[in-house]
Design an enzyme around this catalytic site. Sequence first.
Site, PDB file in Angstrom:
ATOM      1  N   ASP A  17       0.827  -1.201   0.000  1.00 47.66           N
ATOM      2  CA  ASP A  17       0.000   0.000   0.000  1.00 47.66           C
ATOM      3  C   ASP A  17       0.870   1.264   0.000  1.00 47.66           C
ATOM      4  O   ASP A  17       1.895   1.312   0.678  1.00 47.66           O
ATOM      5  CB  ASP A  17      -0.853  -0.049   1.281  1.00 47.66           C
ATOM      6  CG  ASP A  17      -1.924   1.021   1.336  1.00 47.66           C
ATOM      7  OD1 ASP A  17      -2.847   0.981   0.510  1.00 47.66           O
ATOM      8  OD2 ASP A  17      -1.823   1.901   2.219  1.00 47.66           O
ATOM      9  N   GLU A  26       1.550  -0.060  -4.742  1.00 46.85           N
ATOM     10  CA  GLU A  26       0.524   0.925  -5.095  1.00 46.85           C
ATOM     11  C   GLU A  26       1.169   2.292  -5.290  1.00 46.85           C
ATOM     12  O   GLU A  26       1.614   2.928  -4.338  1.00 46.85           O
ATOM     13  CB  GLU A  26      -0.555   1.036  -4.019  1.00 46.85           C
ATOM     14  CG  GLU A  26      -1.678   1.941  -4.490  1.00 46.85           C
ATOM     15  CD  GLU A  26      -2.431   2.668  -3.380  1.00 46.85           C
ATOM     16  OE1 GLU A  26      -3.576   3.075  -3.630  1.00 46.85           O
ATOM     17  OE2 GLU A  26      -1.880   2.844  -2.270  1.00 46.85           O
TER      18      GLU A  26
END
Length: 531
Positions: A207, A267
């Site tokens: 993330d 990400e």
Amino acid sequence: MTSRDGSAWWQRGVIYQIYPRSYQDGNGDGIGDLQGISSRLDHLAWLGVDAVWLSPIFASPMEDGGYDVSDYTAVDEMFGTLDDFDALVARAHDLGLRVILDFVPNHTSHQHPWFVESRSSRDAPRRDWYIWRDGTGDGGPPTNWRNVTDDRPGTGWNHDEATGQWYLATFSPVQPDLNWANPEVRAAMADVLRFWLDRGVDGFRIDMVSFLAKDEEFRDETDLPQGDGSGYVHDARYHFNRPETIAHLREMRAVVDAYPDRLLIGEMTYEATIDTLVDYAADAGIDLPTNFGLITRPFEHDAIADLIDTYDRAAADRGVWPNWCLSNHDTPRPTLRGAAAARMALVLLLTVRGTPFVYYGDEIGMANVEVPPERRDDPWSTSVGGVTRDSFRTPMQWDDGPTAGFCPSDVEPWLPVGADRDAVNVRIAREDPASTLLLVRRLLTLRRERPELATGPYRRVRGAPDGCLVYRRGDGDDVVAVACNFADTAREIAVEVSGAPPRVLARTGAVDVDPHEATIRLGPDAAVVVG
Ligand code: NOJ
Ligand code: CA
């Protein structure tokens, strides 16, 4: 595992993203869970994807849907137990599916015991596991860095009454940033990776990968002149994409490389340039730095053709592998553009060079569901593309029952089920030759039957009619051609593959083939794969 053409499994493969709360409820409480997912892995094996990426399943107060972790090595009770997780991995591996976890290293929940300890006093042993600074002389935040959910200067910082200092939280105030400059933090996070690798996971989606390191001098960012081409409004070079981040990611790569064939997805930000994407792959060892180009660019011929050509060339030049997605749990579903355009986009996604990500429900053409304010769960993003993030996190539609087969019919699902479940569901789609589901399955089968479609080179066909994107995949005799009509009227294209008349391998929309003339007429939003 590499194949005859030297490709890794994740270069040939297709990754399917599951939002665990919404895939399948296994214990009848109206919330999706691991047992539920395990019971649906057959659907994914039948569909033909290669890996499932689970959005976070770790213990969490769920103030950001699990992207606020309070224990990285525990499964949240909502989802089940570690035994359920082990059973899921075993079942997936039996079916030939890999399992990717969503690792959230930039921040924890404010309820994580590490943060509770860190904020307890300036002398706490873990004080330096997070980023604490004094405010400015006039009582303001240490710098003007913003958080992702509030663009006012300084919102990245939160004043803490107890110790009089400010902590940095790049996403939201309940998600304090870990201090990656601290080697103890890095070691603890490496242990987390090993914990899951030892349980057999096949990789991680990381993330907010570009945010890990921060400027050690804590310099303010400046407003950028409009149109500098970066897509950013503020010069956030001190806040993210720091060179030190690359070093941290290389450390992570080294941890993961102690286990064979593991995949790292990172990400990236939605503004990341193509150069940044390929840099993160080439320099940081992130196999797939997420490319959001098909989401952020207008879905129009020129913009998309330019994106594909430029990215494909940049990736080839740096020797890295592209990737593509149409949506995810942060962005509206492709059906926002209309059902026909969404199907054409799926053809593009699954035939252009690079690893495709398919978000759960997009394979049946699920809509963005209007969730009434009182049923909304996501506090952070009130509006993305005119809908809230809840709208594209609604329960998977398996059948036409009251809860679409997601949970028992007399239980209220955690988010409302799409009102179109009568028409848009897996059970019906499996029987309908014209369904989006069977189109996706056909394309996934084709990628195996015609490997050039997965790993062969990409070459755009020049001189195609206005608004028509035509490209070839492969070399020599092994060539497949793909045509997508972005125009709003029909187009006629001449397609010849290896000197033979066109043979349609997959299609969507109005497609008329004239085998004698070797031409194909494509209606608006129609797409065809020929080989
Ligand atoms: C990106 C995730 O995809 C999003 O859902 C989450 O809210 C933020 N990172 C914060 O972790
Ligand atoms: Ca449940």
